[in-house]
Design an enzyme around this catalytic site. Sequence first.
Site, PDB file in Angstrom:
ATOM      1  N   ASP A  28       5.622  25.652   9.956  1.00  0.00           N
ATOM      2  CA  ASP A  28       5.555  24.648  11.022  1.00  0.00           C
ATOM      3  C   ASP A  28       6.960  24.303  11.505  1.00  0.00           C
ATOM      4  O   ASP A  28       7.944  24.565  10.821  1.00  0.00           O
ATOM      5  CB  ASP A  28       4.777  23.394  10.583  1.00  0.00           C
ATOM      6  N   ASN A  36      -2.783  12.676   6.132  1.00  0.00           N
ATOM      7  CA  ASN A  36      -4.086  12.655   6.813  1.00  0.00           C
ATOM      8  C   ASN A  36      -4.872  13.941   6.545  1.00  0.00           C
ATOM      9  O   ASN A  36      -5.812  14.261   7.260  1.00  0.00           O
ATOM     10  CB  ASN A  36      -3.876  12.487   8.330  1.00  0.00           C
ATOM     11  N   HIS A  66      -3.603  17.019   6.626  1.00  0.00           N
ATOM     12  CA  HIS A  66      -3.162  18.204   7.372  1.00  0.00           C
ATOM     13  C   HIS A  66      -2.568  19.257   6.437  1.00  0.00           C
ATOM     14  O   HIS A  66      -2.100  18.965   5.342  1.00  0.00           O
ATOM     15  CB  HIS A  66      -2.209  17.846   8.515  1.00  0.00           C
ATOM     16  N   GLU A  98      -3.147  19.240  12.362  1.00  0.00           N
ATOM     17  CA  GLU A  98      -3.569  17.848  12.324  1.00  0.00           C
ATOM     18  C   GLU A  98      -5.082  17.742  12.511  1.00  0.00           C
ATOM     19  O   GLU A  98      -5.692  18.606  13.165  1.00  0.00           O
ATOM     20  CB  GLU A  98      -2.879  17.089  13.475  1.00  0.00           C
TER      21      GLU A  98
HETATM   22  C1  GLP Z   1       4.674  17.534   6.442  1.00  0.00           C
HETATM   23  C2  GLP Z   1       4.667  19.069   6.653  1.00  0.00           C
HETATM   24  C3  GLP Z   1       3.743  19.761   5.714  1.00  0.00           C
HETATM   25  C4  GLP Z   1       3.927  19.176   4.323  1.00  0.00           C
HETATM   26  C5  GLP Z   1       3.383  17.764   4.323  1.00  0.00           C
HETATM   27  C6  GLP Z   1       3.534  17.028   2.994  1.00  0.00           C
HETATM   28  O1  GLP Z   1       4.234  16.858   7.575  1.00  0.00           O
HETATM   29  N1  GLP Z   1       4.381  19.477   7.992  1.00  0.00           N
HETATM   30  O2  GLP Z   1       3.988  21.154   5.748  1.00  0.00           O
HETATM   31  O3  GLP Z   1       3.215  19.947   3.399  1.00  0.00           O
HETATM   32  O4  GLP Z   1       3.908  17.007   5.384  1.00  0.00           O
HETATM   33  O5  GLP Z   1       4.851  16.577   2.779  1.00  0.00           O
HETATM   34  P1  GLP Z   1       5.337  15.886   1.457  1.00  0.00           P
HETATM   35  O6  GLP Z   1       5.348  16.922   0.395  1.00  0.00           O
HETATM   36  O7  GLP Z   1       6.737  15.396   1.763  1.00  0.00           O
HETATM   37  O8  GLP Z   1       4.388  14.780   1.163  1.00  0.00           O
END
Ligand code: GLP
Length: 241
Positions: A70, A137, A139, A144
Amino acid sequence: MAGPRITVVQDGEELARVAADLVADVISAIPAASIVAATGKTPMGLYAELAARRRAGILDTGAISAVQLDEYLGLEPDDDRSLLGWLQRSFLEPLGVGDDRVLRLPVDGDLDTACAAFDRTVEARGIDLAILGLGPNGHLGFNEPPSDPKSPTRVVELTPITLEANARYWGEGAEVPSEAVTLGMPHLLSARTVVLVIAGGGKRDIARRALTGPIGPEVPASFLQQTDAAVIVDRDAWGEP
Ligand code: GLP
């Protein structure tokens, strides 16, 4: 289909070790594995553990390649808050994966056409391993809600909950870009191996919903219930066993 295999670990150290064992198994079976690696806080210990194993000479990452998961849109190319920059610092450089072995998401030009071409390239190559985190959420990447198993690589509008969660990575007073591009769901759900890492009490509700709740587009990660993903979740996120 047996469904996801859930391993509950005590802490970040155990999460990193257990996940690294799974990743190392994939790379030893498929040295030229094509790998999707999430940014975010949760997999950072895992990447440090992989780098340590590489330095110790017990993990050879010399042939792996990476597919970007992403990216935000609208950044200057050298903005070190880009997700590619984060991936480079945490995963690609420590594991010695050069630029020529990274398939980057398109971030400018005709994005609809470029995303469709990206999907064709990824489909031809296949994903051997997807290392994923869980968004607040539900994702995966930036798929999303609502996202279904057919949602392709595309431009997405980030939801308020994601913008809020990611603000901590963005710097005081700065606004998180509201648009992003994400690798599509089919590549994630059909990866040969999926390793989903989840940590922290803040993920408890969404972890339960994603892994035991109704399967549907409102919680994109719930579609992993239809796969044999390896889920590694810490006690804070899963509660006492
Ligand atoms: C972000 C990224 C994801 C990631 C997720 C969790 O928005 N786009 O690829 O896996 O959130 O992040 P974290 O590990 O900091 O909770």
